[in-house]
Structure formats: C-alpha cells, structure tokens
Design a protein around this motif. Sequence first.
Motif, PDB file in Angstrom:
ATOM      1  N   ARG A  40      12.996  72.128   6.069  1.00 54.48           N
ATOM      2  CA  ARG A  40      13.543  71.286   7.135  1.00 54.48           C
ATOM      3  C   ARG A  40      12.507  70.281   7.647  1.00 54.48           C
ATOM      4  N   TRP A  41      11.256  70.752   7.788  1.00 51.76           N
ATOM      5  CA  TRP A  41      10.178  69.909   8.295  1.00 51.76           C
ATOM      6  C   TRP A  41       9.032  69.931   7.279  1.00 51.76           C
ATOM      7  N   PRO A  42       9.066  69.053   6.296  1.00 44.57           N
ATOM      8  CA  PRO A  42       8.069  69.072   5.213  1.00 44.57           C
ATOM      9  C   PRO A  42       6.624  68.927   5.689  1.00 44.57           C
ATOM     10  N   ILE A  82       6.951  71.328  16.483  1.00 45.21           N
ATOM     11  CA  ILE A  82       7.929  70.443  15.821  1.00 45.21           C
ATOM     12  C   ILE A  82       7.939  69.085  16.507  1.00 45.21           C
ATOM     13  N   ALA A  83       7.863  69.066  17.830  1.00 40.63           N
ATOM     14  CA  ALA A  83       7.807  67.788  18.560  1.00 40.63           C
ATOM     15  C   ALA A  83       6.584  66.986  18.113  1.00 40.63           C
ATOM     16  N   ARG A  84       5.459  67.657  17.952  1.00 37.41           N
ATOM     17  CA  ARG A  84       4.224  66.977  17.567  1.00 37.41           C
ATOM     18  C   ARG A  84       4.283  66.429  16.140  1.00 37.41           C
ATOM     19  N   ILE A  85       4.744  67.256  15.176  1.00 41.10           N
ATOM     20  CA  ILE A  85       4.707  66.803  13.777  1.00 41.10           C
ATOM     21  C   ILE A  85       5.820  65.812  13.443  1.00 41.10           C
ATOM     22  N   THR A  86       6.853  65.761  14.285  1.00 40.22           N
ATOM     23  CA  THR A  86       7.951  64.813  14.039  1.00 40.22           C
ATOM     24  C   THR A  86       7.913  63.632  15.000  1.00 40.22           C
ATOM     25  N   ASP A  87       6.925  63.643  15.905  1.00 41.16           N
ATOM     26  CA  ASP A  87       6.791  62.574  16.894  1.00 41.16           C
ATOM     27  C   ASP A  87       8.062  62.418  17.728  1.00 41.16           C
ATOM     28  N   GLU A 115      10.308  63.781  21.357  1.00 43.89           N
ATOM     29  CA  GLU A 115      10.199  64.358  22.690  1.00 43.89           C
ATOM     30  C   GLU A 115      10.517  65.854  22.580  1.00 43.89           C
ATOM     31  N   PRO A 116       9.909  66.693  23.428  1.00 43.16           N
ATOM     32  CA  PRO A 116      10.174  68.135  23.350  1.00 43.16           C
ATOM     33  C   PRO A 116      11.665  68.500  23.423  1.00 43.16           C
ATOM     34  N   GLY A 117      12.417  67.820  24.234  1.00 42.47           N
ATOM     35  CA  GLY A 117      13.856  68.099  24.331  1.00 42.47           C
ATOM     36  C   GLY A 117      14.576  67.813  23.025  1.00 42.47           C
ATOM     37  N   ASP A 118      14.200  66.716  22.366  1.00 40.77           N
ATOM     38  CA  ASP A 118      14.806  66.386  21.077  1.00 40.77           C
ATOM     39  C   ASP A 118      14.395  67.396  20.011  1.00 40.77           C
ATOM     40  N   ALA A 119      13.138  67.819  20.054  1.00 42.48           N
ATOM     41  CA  ALA A 119      12.659  68.831  19.106  1.00 42.48           C
ATOM     42  C   ALA A 119      13.383  70.148  19.327  1.00 42.48           C
ATOM     43  N   VAL A 155      15.531  72.147  16.566  1.00 46.23           N
ATOM     44  CA  VAL A 155      15.334  73.556  16.229  1.00 46.23           C
ATOM     45  C   VAL A 155      16.642  74.323  16.403  1.00 46.23           C
ATOM     46  N   ARG A 156      17.372  74.048  17.471  1.00 44.89           N
ATOM     47  CA  ARG A 156      18.674  74.705  17.680  1.00 44.89           C
ATOM     48  C   ARG A 156      19.625  74.399  16.533  1.00 44.89           C
TER      49      ARG A 156
END
Length: 105
Positions: free
Chosen positions: A20-22, A43-48, A50-54, A58-59
């Motif tokens: 999902r997140w290469p 996930i927020a960090r590696i995909t750049d 916002e935490p809410g979007d990350a 994940v959900r």
Amino acid sequence: MKWQHVQDNWKAFYDAITDRWPNADEDELDEIDGDQRAFVDYIARITDQEPGDARDDVRDWMTGELPSDVVMDPEHDNHSIALSEKYLPDGEDEYDDDSRFGDDR
C-alpha cells in the motif's frame, strides 16, 4: 479488520503495508511495533499528508482482508478451533483427533 489484529500480528502485515505504501521501511516499521498512533504519524510523514488524511488512508487500508500470513498463523487457527466448541456435542473435545474423517493421520 480491527487494529488489534494488526497490532497482534504486526510483522505479518509488513508486506501488506509496503504494498500500500511502497516508501515504508521495515526497520522503521520495527520501531513502530504495532502502535497505531505512531503508524498513522509515520504514514503521514512518508506520504507527505496531514495526519487526519493519513488516518483516513489507514482506515481505508484496514477495510481490506487479513493477510494470509495472519490467517494461517497457528495462534489464529487455535482461536478458531476453540470457537468451534459451540458446534460440538456435549463431551466432545474440539482438539480431539479426527482421523476417522480422513483429515488427520
């Protein structure tokens, strides 16, 4: 799936996570060790994102199937066997040898 499945079988989810997140790194996943908040932040960090979007990402990922490594895990199997007890007649043990049915030798 529930986060408890992910947390209890963290390493078995590595392939599903990296699919999902290469950009996910196994060493960093080791450090996260199943911590949901740390995982969302990662996930927020590696995909750049916002935490809410990350968190939403994940959900969405969690709506998928359990990886086969988790489903085939002996602990998962033993739990399923234990749950089958309610379908057995009184006095029969769910862990008994069922060789008469041809599935144990």
